[in-house]
Design a protein around this motif. Structure first.
Motif, mmCIF file in Angstrom:
data_model
loop_
_atom_site.group_PDB
_atom_site.id
_atom_site.type_symbol
_atom_site.label_atom_id
_atom_site.label_comp_id
_atom_site.label_asym_id
_atom_site.label_seq_id
_atom_site.Cartn_x
_atom_site.Cartn_y
_atom_site.Cartn_z
ATOM 1 N N LEU A 105 51.136 6.477 -10.152
ATOM 2 C CA LEU A 105 51.285 7.095 -8.135
ATOM 3 C C LEU A 105 50.944 5.280 -7.687
ATOM 4 N N THR A 120 50.595 9.916 1.238
ATOM 5 C CA THR A 120 52.017 9.538 0.692
ATOM 6 C C THR A 120 51.974 8.857 -0.572
ATOM 7 N N HIS A 123 55.857 8.276 -7.115
ATOM 8 C CA HIS A 123 55.541 8.366 -8.350
ATOM 9 C C HIS A 123 56.467 7.252 -9.064
ATOM 10 N N ASN A 132 60.150 9.671 -6.791
ATOM 11 C CA ASN A 132 59.865 10.610 -6.318
ATOM 12 C C ASN A 132 58.896 10.683 -5.537
ATOM 13 N N TRP A 134 55.807 12.169 -2.973
ATOM 14 C CA TRP A 134 54.753 13.199 -3.381
ATOM 15 C C TRP A 134 53.592 13.101 -2.077
ATOM 16 N N GLN A 136 50.292 13.939 -0.835
ATOM 17 C CA GLN A 136 48.919 15.166 -1.317
ATOM 18 C C GLN A 136 48.033 15.224 -0.004
ATOM 19 N N TYR A 146 50.770 20.069 -11.642
ATOM 20 C CA TYR A 146 50.486 18.798 -11.106
ATOM 21 C C TYR A 146 49.179 18.807 -10.331
ATOM 22 N N PHE A 150 48.890 18.716 -4.327
ATOM 23 C CA PHE A 150 50.041 17.261 -4.252
ATOM 24 C C PHE A 150 51.105 18.470 -4.293
ATOM 25 N N LYS A 152 55.249 18.056 -3.683
ATOM 26 C CA LYS A 152 56.806 16.645 -3.531
ATOM 27 C C LYS A 152 58.301 16.752 -2.765
ATOM 28 N N ALA A 178 58.388 19.890 1.772
ATOM 29 C CA ALA A 178 58.232 20.659 0.797
ATOM 30 C C ALA A 178 58.508 21.695 1.005
#
Length: 221
Positions: A105, A120, A123, A132, A134, A136, A146, A150, A152, A178
């Protein structure tokens, strides 16, 4: 940022705007930053267009008579994103999959001033056909395998930045992309805040079209 500064009943608490520097397309090779990135491919749109400020950040809040709203973002330069080392979060995880995930990340946005803890990430997995995005949060929601908190996002780096500009960093806007429901805890408060935010933005920024974000909000009810 200029729109936030000029808007009635919006207080800009902090902001930063650095010089224009290198874009992703100007930086080669990726293996200079990570020897495992030999097979990593950045999307063409990332190479062609990216925010190239050495720093761009803002933290704002509404003031009376507006409802209580706030937002923030801090976007690092492409060179800073690639120069980041693996997240220290990996050392706090016991599961091997989660450790590997965390080391891949690189953050592209964070809540830098309010203490809300949002982050943010891209990945950046070697050999991945796409990078991608992700998000948080500190919520305890888990989506195994995961790490907790988190989510996606249905966004790329470029579309994330487009939505960030439109949303003005309104806290919780990432949940529009999301797989969550605003009718359930702990997301209900974000749903209410976002709805109030869009109503206010329609008044403050009449030249901007918030219907795409409102449609995503409605789809999560």
């Amino acid at each position: 940022m200029a729109q936030l500064r000029s808007a009635d009943s919006i207080e800009v608490i902090d902001e930063a705007l650095g010089d224009v520097g290198l874009g992703f397309g100007d930086i080669r090779p990726l293996t200079a930053f990570n020897p495992d990135w030999g097979n990593l491919r950045l999307a063409p749109e990332m190479l062609e267009t990216s925010l190239r400020f050495s720093e761009i950040a803002v933290h704002w809040e509404s003031v009376s008579p507006l409802p209580e709203l706030s937002g923030e973002y801090r976007v690092p330069a492409p060179l800073d994103i690639l120069s980041q080392g693996p997240s220290l979060m990996a050392d706090m995880l016991c599961d091997e999959f989660q450790q590997d995930f965390a080391t891949e990340l690189r953050y592209i946005d964070n809540a830098y001033d309010s203490g809300r803890g949002f982050m943010t990430y891209l990945h950046m997995a070697p050999g991945s056909p796409s990078l991608n995005v992700w998000f948080q949060d500190r919520v305890s929601k888990q989506f195994p395998p995961y790490p907790p908190g988190f989510f996606k996002l249905d966004l790329t780096y470029n579309t994330y930045m487009e939505a960030l500009v439109l949303s003005k960093g309104l806290h919780g806007w990432q949940y529009l992309f999301a797989d969550i429901s605003f009718t359930k805890r702990p997301f209900r408060k974000y749903g209410e805040s976002l709805r109030n935010g869009f109503d206010v933005f329609d008044q403050l920024f009449p030249d901007l079209d918030y219907s795409p974000l409102i449609e995503r909000w409605e789809a999560r009810l």
